[in-house]
Design a protein around this motif. Structure first.
Motif, mmCIF file in Angstrom:
data_model
loop_
_atom_site.group_PDB
_atom_site.id
_atom_site.type_symbol
_atom_site.label_atom_id
_atom_site.label_comp_id
_atom_site.label_asym_id
_atom_site.label_seq_id
_atom_site.Cartn_x
_atom_site.Cartn_y
_atom_site.Cartn_z
ATOM 1 N N PRO A 107 -0.145 10.111 1.196
ATOM 2 C CA PRO A 107 -0.752 8.782 1.042
ATOM 3 C C PRO A 107 0.255 7.783 0.455
ATOM 4 N N VAL A 108 0.049 6.527 0.758
ATOM 5 C CA VAL A 108 0.931 5.475 0.271
ATOM 6 C C VAL A 108 1.001 5.490 -1.257
ATOM 7 N N TRP A 112 4.292 5.897 -3.486
ATOM 8 C CA TRP A 112 4.727 4.877 -4.431
ATOM 9 C C TRP A 112 5.055 5.507 -5.789
ATOM 10 N N LYS A 113 4.194 6.406 -6.254
ATOM 11 C CA LYS A 113 4.419 7.074 -7.534
ATOM 12 C C LYS A 113 5.693 7.916 -7.486
ATOM 13 N N HIS A 122 14.220 4.159 -1.284
ATOM 14 C CA HIS A 122 14.002 4.716 0.053
ATOM 15 C C HIS A 122 13.701 6.205 -0.030
ATOM 16 N N LEU A 123 12.855 6.655 0.851
ATOM 17 C CA LEU A 123 12.595 8.082 1.022
ATOM 18 C C LEU A 123 12.690 8.397 2.512
ATOM 19 N N ILE A 124 13.300 9.501 2.841
ATOM 20 C CA ILE A 124 13.404 9.907 4.235
ATOM 21 C C ILE A 124 12.183 10.751 4.590
ATOM 22 N N VAL A 125 11.469 10.335 5.603
ATOM 23 C CA VAL A 125 10.297 11.071 6.079
ATOM 24 C C VAL A 125 10.796 12.199 6.971
ATOM 25 N N GLY A 144 0.285 -1.915 0.235
ATOM 26 C CA GLY A 144 -0.503 -1.850 -0.995
ATOM 27 C C GLY A 144 -0.201 -0.566 -1.729
ATOM 28 N N SER A 145 0.381 -0.666 -2.900
ATOM 29 C CA SER A 145 0.860 0.526 -3.602
ATOM 30 C C SER A 145 -0.250 1.501 -3.980
#
Length: 215
Positions: A107-108, A112-113, A122-125, A144-145
């Motif tokens: 989840p977004v 975010w956390k 950045h995070l690589i999916v 929306g965080s």
């Protein structure tokens, strides 16, 4: 240029320029300065009379001088080429590894956390260590965080990736031309092994380490 395009986790053969339109700069090639007076001088030498001082062995003396100059020039060129060139900086010396990754079903709000706790932008999916896309802090803020929407609905599905052997210069050019801020690094099996960001290049610039080898 050892850069690859991934679309939904698969390396594709489509040219990078067709998916990522160049921007940011008009040209990265050095412009050649025109010097019209030099053209005029060349034309005068070509068309004008050639004055030769008469004398015995004048032609032989001219040939001797020409040979001496040619030998000196050749010797200088050989000495220059014999010098060891400075090694080119590659991504492997700058990239961050191991890299922080995230699952596309996250989840977004959880993403975010995670991003906030790791202090990254950045995070690589990934899925089975294969790059599916790139998730940025901007993506999370726009969604929306505190949203419970899975990140697979918002992350960028197309990305440019480098290899550990890619030259830093090529990455820097891609950052400018394609207006991107980060790039995953993959190995020959398409597994994510690291990430390189603009901030990494800025640190390199500030440190001044071997800048002459990649500019």
């Amino acid at each position: 240029m050892a850069l690859f395009v991934y679309d939904h986790g698969y390396r594709i053969q489509t040219p990078k320029e067709s998916l990522f339109q160049p921007g940011g700069v008009n040209s990265l090639n050095r412009s050649r300065h025109s010097h019209r007076s030099a053209d005029t001088e060349d034309r005068l030498h070509a068309d004008g009379e050639k004055f030769v001082i008469p004398g015995p062995n004048s032609q032989a003396q001219q040939n001797t001088n020409t040979d001496s100059v040619s030998k000196a020039y050749t010797s200088l060129a050989e000495e220059s080429s014999a010098e060891t060139e400075a090694p080119k900086l590659t991504v492997s010396s700058v990239m961050v590894s191991p890299v922080h990754t995230i699952n596309p079903t996250t989840p977004v709000s959880a993403a975010w956390k995670r991003m906030h706790s790791l202090e990254v932008s950045h995070l690589i999916v990934t899925e089975d260590d294969r790059p599916l896309g790139l998730l940025s802090k901007v993506d999370l803020l726009e969604a929306g965080s505190d949203s419970i929407t899975p990140i697979k609905e918002i992350y960028s599905k197309q990305l440019i990736a480098a290899t550990p052997e890619t030259l830093i210069q090529d990455v820097a050019i891609s950052f400018i031309e394609n207006e991107i801020n980060s790039m995953p690094v993959v190995d020959k099996e398409d597994k994510v092994v690291g990430i390189i960001c603009r901030t990494d290049l800025l640190r390199l610039l500030v440190s001044g380490a071997h800048l002459e080898s990649w500019v």
